[in-house]
Motif scaffolding. Sequence first.
Motif, PDB file in Angstrom:
ATOM      1  N   HIS A 274       0.830  -1.212   0.000  1.00  0.00           N
ATOM      2  CA  HIS A 274       0.000   0.000   0.000  1.00  0.00           C
ATOM      3  C   HIS A 274       0.859   1.256   0.000  1.00  0.00           C
ATOM      4  O   HIS A 274       0.400   2.322   0.399  1.00  0.00           O
ATOM      5  CB  HIS A 274      -0.948  -0.004   1.187  1.00  0.00           C
ATOM      6  CG  HIS A 274      -2.028  -1.028   1.067  1.00  0.00           C
ATOM      7  ND1 HIS A 274      -2.898  -1.327   2.093  1.00  0.00           N
ATOM      8  CD2 HIS A 274      -2.374  -1.834   0.041  1.00  0.00           C
ATOM      9  CE1 HIS A 274      -3.731  -2.275   1.705  1.00  0.00           C
ATOM     10  NE2 HIS A 274      -3.427  -2.587   0.470  1.00  0.00           N
ATOM     11  N   SER A1007      -8.483  -5.768  -1.874  1.00  0.00           N
ATOM     12  CA  SER A1007      -9.580  -5.014  -1.258  1.00  0.00           C
ATOM     13  C   SER A1007     -10.704  -4.866  -2.259  1.00  0.00           C
ATOM     14  O   SER A1007     -10.469  -4.610  -3.444  1.00  0.00           O
ATOM     15  CB  SER A1007      -9.110  -3.623  -0.816  1.00  0.00           C
ATOM     16  OG  SER A1007      -8.078  -3.713   0.128  1.00  0.00           O
ATOM     17  N   GLU A1048     -17.525  -4.353   2.184  1.00  0.00           N
ATOM     18  CA  GLU A1048     -16.104  -4.133   1.925  1.00  0.00           C
ATOM     19  C   GLU A1048     -15.318  -5.293   2.504  1.00  0.00           C
ATOM     20  O   GLU A1048     -15.511  -5.681   3.664  1.00  0.00           O
ATOM     21  CB  GLU A1048     -15.652  -2.824   2.556  1.00  0.00           C
ATOM     22  CG  GLU A1048     -14.170  -2.530   2.371  1.00  0.00           C
ATOM     23  CD  GLU A1048     -13.758  -1.200   2.970  1.00  0.00           C
ATOM     24  OE1 GLU A1048     -12.624  -1.099   3.453  1.00  0.00           O
ATOM     25  OE2 GLU A1048     -14.599  -0.272   2.959  1.00  0.00           O
ATOM     26  N   ASN A1050     -11.350  -6.932   2.896  1.00  0.00           N
ATOM     27  CA  ASN A1050      -9.905  -6.754   2.802  1.00  0.00           C
ATOM     28  C   ASN A1050      -9.263  -8.092   3.145  1.00  0.00           C
ATOM     29  O   ASN A1050      -9.460  -8.616   4.245  1.00  0.00           O
ATOM     30  CB  ASN A1050      -9.425  -5.666   3.766  1.00  0.00           C
ATOM     31  CG  ASN A1050      -9.954  -4.297   3.390  1.00  0.00           C
ATOM     32  OD1 ASN A1050      -9.582  -3.740   2.373  1.00  0.00           O
ATOM     33  ND2 ASN A1050     -10.846  -3.749   4.213  1.00  0.00           N
ATOM     34  N   TYR A1120      -7.754   4.729  -3.951  1.00  0.00           N
ATOM     35  CA  TYR A1120      -8.606   3.865  -3.137  1.00  0.00           C
ATOM     36  C   TYR A1120      -8.405   4.234  -1.675  1.00  0.00           C
ATOM     37  O   TYR A1120      -7.282   4.346  -1.197  1.00  0.00           O
ATOM     38  CB  TYR A1120      -8.235   2.397  -3.371  1.00  0.00           C
ATOM     39  CG  TYR A1120      -9.169   1.396  -2.720  1.00  0.00           C
ATOM     40  CD1 TYR A1120     -10.261   0.903  -3.418  1.00  0.00           C
ATOM     41  CD2 TYR A1120      -8.959   0.942  -1.429  1.00  0.00           C
ATOM     42  CE1 TYR A1120     -11.119  -0.017  -2.840  1.00  0.00           C
ATOM     43  CE2 TYR A1120      -9.815   0.025  -0.837  1.00  0.00           C
ATOM     44  CZ  TYR A1120     -10.889  -0.457  -1.553  1.00  0.00           C
ATOM     45  OH  TYR A1120     -11.743  -1.367  -0.973  1.00  0.00           O
ATOM     46  N   PHE A1122      -8.622   3.797   2.407  1.00  0.00           N
ATOM     47  CA  PHE A1122      -8.614   2.806   3.482  1.00  0.00           C
ATOM     48  C   PHE A1122      -8.904   3.501   4.790  1.00  0.00           C
ATOM     49  O   PHE A1122      -8.203   4.438   5.178  1.00  0.00           O
ATOM     50  CB  PHE A1122      -7.247   2.117   3.585  1.00  0.00           C
ATOM     51  CG  PHE A1122      -6.976   1.110   2.501  1.00  0.00           C
ATOM     52  CD1 PHE A1122      -7.440  -0.183   2.605  1.00  0.00           C
ATOM     53  CD2 PHE A1122      -6.260   1.474   1.376  1.00  0.00           C
ATOM     54  CE1 PHE A1122      -7.189  -1.108   1.603  1.00  0.00           C
ATOM     55  CE2 PHE A1122      -5.995   0.556   0.383  1.00  0.00           C
ATOM     56  CZ  PHE A1122      -6.471  -0.748   0.492  1.00  0.00           C
ATOM     57  N   TRP A1124      -9.022   1.554   7.503  1.00  0.00           N
ATOM     58  CA  TRP A1124      -8.103   0.774   8.330  1.00  0.00           C
ATOM     59  C   TRP A1124      -6.850   0.539   7.495  1.00  0.00           C
ATOM     60  O   TRP A1124      -6.733  -0.460   6.795  1.00  0.00           O
ATOM     61  CB  TRP A1124      -8.722  -0.571   8.740  1.00  0.00           C
ATOM     62  CG  TRP A1124      -9.725  -0.453   9.821  1.00  0.00           C
ATOM     63  CD1 TRP A1124      -9.643   0.310  10.936  1.00  0.00           C
ATOM     64  CD2 TRP A1124     -10.996  -1.137   9.877  1.00  0.00           C
ATOM     65  NE1 TRP A1124     -10.784   0.156  11.701  1.00  0.00           N
ATOM     66  CE2 TRP A1124     -11.625  -0.731  11.087  1.00  0.00           C
ATOM     67  CE3 TRP A1124     -11.647  -2.035   9.069  1.00  0.00           C
ATOM     68  CZ2 TRP A1124     -12.856  -1.200  11.469  1.00  0.00           C
ATOM     69  CZ3 TRP A1124     -12.875  -2.513   9.456  1.00  0.00           C
ATOM     70  CH2 TRP A1124     -13.483  -2.103  10.643  1.00  0.00           C
ATOM     71  N   PRO A1125      -5.891   1.426   7.540  1.00  0.00           N
ATOM     72  CA  PRO A1125      -4.743   1.322   6.633  1.00  0.00           C
ATOM     73  C   PRO A1125      -3.707   0.311   7.113  1.00  0.00           C
ATOM     74  O   PRO A1125      -2.575   0.644   7.412  1.00  0.00           O
ATOM     75  CB  PRO A1125      -4.189   2.748   6.620  1.00  0.00           C
ATOM     76  CG  PRO A1125      -4.563   3.295   7.951  1.00  0.00           C
ATOM     77  CD  PRO A1125      -5.852   2.649   8.354  1.00  0.00           C
TER      78      PRO A1125
END
Length: 1708
Positions: A274, A1007, A1048, A1050, A1120, A1122, A1124-1125
């Motif tokens: 990421h 994701s 969603e 992940n 995109y 996030f 919750w990165p």
Amino acid sequence: MRTILILCLLGGVFADYDWRPRQEFRFQLEGRSLAGVSSLTQQFSGVHYRGVLKVQTQSADVLAMKLHNMTYTKVHAQLEGGWWDEIPGSEANFGKLPISESTFIAKLSKGKVESLVVSRKLPDWQVNFLQGVSSQLQFDLSGSNAIRRINSNSIGGRGNPPAVFTVMEDSVTGRCEVLYETSPLPRSRMDYAVDLCGSRPLIEITKTRNHSNCQVNPEYHFGLPSNLRCQPNGNQCGKFWTRSTVTRAIGCGTRGDLLILTSTTSNRIFVNLHLHNGTRAEANSYTNLTLISVHSISKGFTPPSDPMNIPHLHYKYTQETSKSRECSVSSKPPKGQHPEKDRPHNFDSTPSESSEAEDAKFRFKRKSRSKSKSKSKKNKPAEASTASSEENSEVDVSEMDWDDKGLWEGSSKDNSLPPALPFDALSLAQGKFGQRPCLSQQLTDLFADIANDLDSRDLSVEKGTLRKVVLATKLCRTMNQAELKKAIGSLMDAQIRKNWVLMPERKVIRDIITMCGTNPAFEIIASWIEEQKIKGDEAASVISYVAAYLISPSKRTIDRFYELIRDSASKYDQNLRTSAILAFSNLLRVACVSRAERRMRFPYNVYGNPCHEASVSHYIPYLKSQLRADPTTRPAVLTALGNTASLLALPPLMEAARDASYTPYQRARAVTAMKHIVLSEPRTASTALLSLYSDKQMPELVRLTAVSMLFFARPTMPVWHRIAVGTWFEQSSSIRTFIWSSLKTFADSGEEGVSEMSAAAAAVLPLARPSGYPKRQLVDNLMLTRTVSDLQEVIKNQMILFGGITGSNIYTRHTNRIAGFSRVTVESDFWLANTNAFMRSMMEFFSGNDDRAHVRPPIPGLSRATHMLRETLKIAPRTGPKMEGDIHWRLHKLVESMTILTKGKIAEWSKAAKRLPEELRNGMNFHKMSLGSSEFVMSTTTEMGFPVSFKVSNPWMLRTSGRANLSKEGAQEIMADMSFMYGEGLDAELSVYTPFDGVEHVATHQSRRLFTPPATRFSASRNQTGDAVVVSMWPLSAFDKPSTVYKELNRPFTVQRDASKLDAIDVEKNTKEIHFEDGTGGEMSPMEPFIFKYNRELASSPRGVQMDFNPFRPLLVLGYSFIWPSLTASTIELQMENFPGVTLEVGIGRALAGPSGVQMLKTWPSSKQPVGKASGESTEASGGSGGDSSTTEGPLSSAVPTAPTSTTPLTESPAGEEVTTEAGGEAAGSGEEAGENGRRSNSEDPFRVYDINVEVPVGEFNASSMDVFGAEDSGSRINYVLGKSLTGIESGRAYALGVVASTGGSSPKSTAAAYFCLSQETGGRLTRAAIFLKNNNGSTIGMTGALHWPATPIVSLAEMLRSDLSSHVYADIIKSESEPLSIQGTMVRSVRKAAVLQGRKDAEECAREGLNLEPKCRGIFEEAGALDRYNFTLRSNEGFTSLANSYFLNELKYWYYPYFSEVRANDANSVGQASITIDVCRTNDCINGGVRLPNGRVNFDRVPTNPRLTSNLMLSPVSGSFAFLQSSSFCSLEQKRLVTFDGVKFEPHLSDCWHLLAKDCSGVSRVAVLAQRRHNGTELELNLDNYRVLRLLPGPRAEVNGRPVEIGVNKMAEVSDLAGTTLMVITKGVDQAIGVKIPTHGFDILYADSGALITADNSLRGRLCGLCGDYDGQQVGEMKKADAGIATSVKEFVSSYEIKSGGQCNKN
């Protein structure tokens, strides 16, 4: 004999590092390649291989080698000790590695492999593997080719060779710089070597490869940002890529007789999936050779029967070049056909038989260091002429230009063939089954699958639709043009466009082919446009994305694009033509001109340079010719010229900027078009921009634009000094303000990307003339920066705005930088010339032109009527600039669109709007479907030739469809059925591809999010009483179970993926997800009928950063977001249960306070009337509308007639004469009726006098005593709030908005409501506001507030400085079951500020000279009126003890930690009372404050603030509550000195005749201000529509239509027309000066014995004439006479506006 030939082929040269001849060495070969998400776990996927390598030395520098017993096993397991740990027994299932055991021979030169001989039948991957094995045995110990050397120690042997040095060395990973280190090794480290080495010393050799310095670099990349300063696939790129290759070898003996014992190469690649820290994945590879035995040769190896010589070690790749390919799904080839012909990438077989010449065609090429670029360019025509012959002749590798032609000659220039994809797993895997698969059919099937998914009602994340989109795009990139056409079939034919059954599949094909980005795909798009299979907006949208998606543009592609924009298909469609020209120019920039963008975006080392910058000279003349050929698209062509970033475009842009035949808007557009040139060639461009800025003869707009562009050029310090110091001599206040705000913005910025500019701006800011942020000018350069997650993400928003009559511009830019990966995601600008004309056009577009002349009948026989002034003075019309502009936006610098605004475009919109009701009555279907993606790729190879790829892509999909109807009956109900879907994802993966089994070993985080609300029916209509709009929505079908609205997912996982499989589900079969036992989750129901579920896993031993949940500040990765990165698995789901429907009722109310009390005004026309403007409809113009006197309002009980709509200006006849309609007739009668029921206003009663509310600012308007929700319906509640808000006000207006939301249809289950109200006294000294809320549980919240301004001086500066200014705030807040909260506040001007102002030198000068209205004096007056100290007292019976630990106060402490302090209370404070104090320190842009609570005090000292907010939001009783929303200028007449609207000063020496100061000479409105000099002062006369004439006389005193106006400080007079519209409000200040507000015509007047001040709204710019100037923003040519000629003297200028009546006028 064959051996002798091979030896002759290789040759024999003495080498310093020699192998012992006639010996056979046996090595144990072992290696592995693995990928894993190491920031979460040690789970890896990959292969481990092993076997035996036999090496025979025919001579000292020729090695014959064979591989034996090669086996491998797949690994997909948890390796607790790390990637090098032992493989678990369950995974150790070794099988035969399908690699040839034939002999391969290496020739050494000074220890390095100079060439390699292999069997011609070997496929590419085997050749690469053998090269990797060979590179394990090459050691250049002589140092004779060293680039740099350091002599620190030595190895025994001949001479004294260097111990540390660097060389350029070949391997499968390229020809790169290699750092050699050699050192002795203690024997204790290698006890096992005693048998092989005896007593000979041990030597350690370390080789470290520098991938960032390679002459030849076999890598592939696409889509990297141009500002990324790194070598793609080098040692490091940003903070998201790290690569290391190290070889460690141990031998024994001397340099000339060294026995290699072990050689281990490790190749490690670390990426952040990421992009930011804490999301690491890694691909690790190592190869080890360990010597087993050495003995003499007993039997020599047999050389290959069909030898192929490889001159240097390199990554071998053979590209398919066949235009027509047969395909079959069978593993057996068709009878009579040779498999070798069609599968060059087959795993177990060979490429096609070819001659030596054909070998050379596909030969790896190295960059020639001796060949100069100038030679390459000079010989370019010759190269083109001999291109065909080169294809059939052997190529001399040493003469190739790597930049121009790429690494692989097989990268065909034929646009019908796909690009070379040397590291793409899918491309390499095609042919695995012995013959190329049927790609066309597979792509067709994917088209159909995606279309079916998108059009289905049960689409879910688990269906893998986005994965299919990605697969279809990848497959398309491997196909030639014939295959693509076959896959498309007839689905793109024109007749399919309106076929609702095939439409989804057609749109999928359109978008996949667009995203494909190959030359064959572009050829197909071009044919679609030329054959009009796509046209209009659809074609424009497709062509605008071409430059962003093209992955391998060639010269042929660019020429083909050039043909397309010249083709007739795009020539007559302005939207398509505009988009095509912009897209073409962007392609020229990234492919031909900008080396930085080309280098990072395209792998031109693979494909070669598409074209050179010189090639652009072929296209620039055409674009230049279009500036004159097609004026309608001129803004787009100017932008396109600049988009090329070529210096060849600078002269035509400069020519356009200086061309007086162009409008100022077009000239300014030419300047902004230079942006890319400015960024790429700042030195040259800044010189040109500085010349435009310095030219005072240029329009203000052009100069302002030029200086704004200068800041993009990163100017040198002399230019910074020139810009700053020049503000002291700059006559344009707009330019001064813009420069100062820009310097302030950059100086205050802490953003890393502009650190140099920030330092320069801070250095020169003290040199600039302070300008501040004046409230009367909309000019600014604003930059806001937000840093997220420990500086890993920086979000920068920039806005530039400036405005004027000749043109206004708002420019915005959003930049996202994360871990060094920076992208300008969105840029937009809105240009508009003659904003007022545009607004009038839009008003006509929505409601038609409404002339109100019948409610303002002119005074019969008026001596100075407006038409008489025009005839007497022979006034030439002031038409103003042409109405034109554009709306322009750009995504990621390459996707660009521009809508050019003209009167024709507005007329086109108007026609479309008029057709819309009829289309709706007949039923209108709509269907929109779009697919898209953003991506970047970095690919390279391991030391053994296994491709490694790092890919991040953001695919998205959108679909909306439905049908809308307008009822054909009188009910006017609009009904629409609509379904909507939006999905997007982020695929971030690091993979290693093993070509011998066609498997991709992937470490990835995937994701997905999908928003699918249920198909819904909407209806909109008026309610039964006609005072509100009711919007209802309900699902088309009932639910039998909760339906997922949003989901969603992940997922981090590793997978072994069969690269040849194209099924989105099959690829996940060998998946191992990464999970943790610890986690958090839950289920809640925030409101009916929704259910919110979430689950998030937490790594028990996190290896990376665990960031907190923050939905309001998401982390953006390639677009995109996030919340919750982190890489841990998580799920978010929102479900909806069945519900009967939602109804939203929106009502708007207006009320008027007058002599008859409070009257409710009709807001909506009757619901029974047809669509259009009702005869009884009335509207109101805001105070800032300026000049448009046609909008009126009438009371509910009257029906004011509406004039017919006309496109002719409302105050002019077709001949250009002003309308002079006399009173009488039906219109006048209707007006009288309106006046009787509303505010009666006629010639006998030209005004009314009202008392100003100074005693009861709150009255009954108090939340504690108001029962809003006691009324039965929403309309009654709105009227109730309106009535309360106007209590105690004799003259004023109120507005209310009510919103009621209910569920349950006709029998509501729950209802929530909100009501908002704003009221203001006509004099502006009392403002009230209220908010009332009620939720579905019946709980209510009510808030009321009142702001009361005191009477102040309005002209006298001395009295303003002496006054004790204060204003009062009252607020009341109630909540169900809670005690009310009362707030009372006082806002004052601090004593400190008053003292500072009185001591200022310029204030003393104004007082000494008796000046009040000069610009500098008026500026001091307005500054003195700003209140800077605010005291609020809060009272509640519940007390404030808990406030000390409240969330709000703790957040303030957290964010302003360095600025706050706490003091515990020593005295007993009232529990029910608290206080807040705020001091604004404007000069230092900070705030001091304190919160006093019962248990202590919290102080905030020197908290930094945004200076714009400090300036614009500082309340002032002089300028009013909303002055920051207005833009205006003023003209002053004081002590025989006049200052025009544009700031020119002169002494007019007025006579006793009337002189025209200001008049609207554009024909839009009828208003004129005149002045004449009397012995005791100056008289002013204001004429409004020849209906009301105001005389301002010395005293001062006022008359309206000859009747004296008796007012005082607390009394005001209001002048209205027959419809009740306020025309004038006359007030008096404490200094006895008279203030006049004229809201309908855009003027304000201040009048005192000392002089007069006329303020004109920004909407009047360019429309005025008179002694006050034309208000066009230019001081040049300010003395424009009545006939529009330029006066040569002040006397001539004044005389042209002198109204001589009855003889000669006498001068005073």
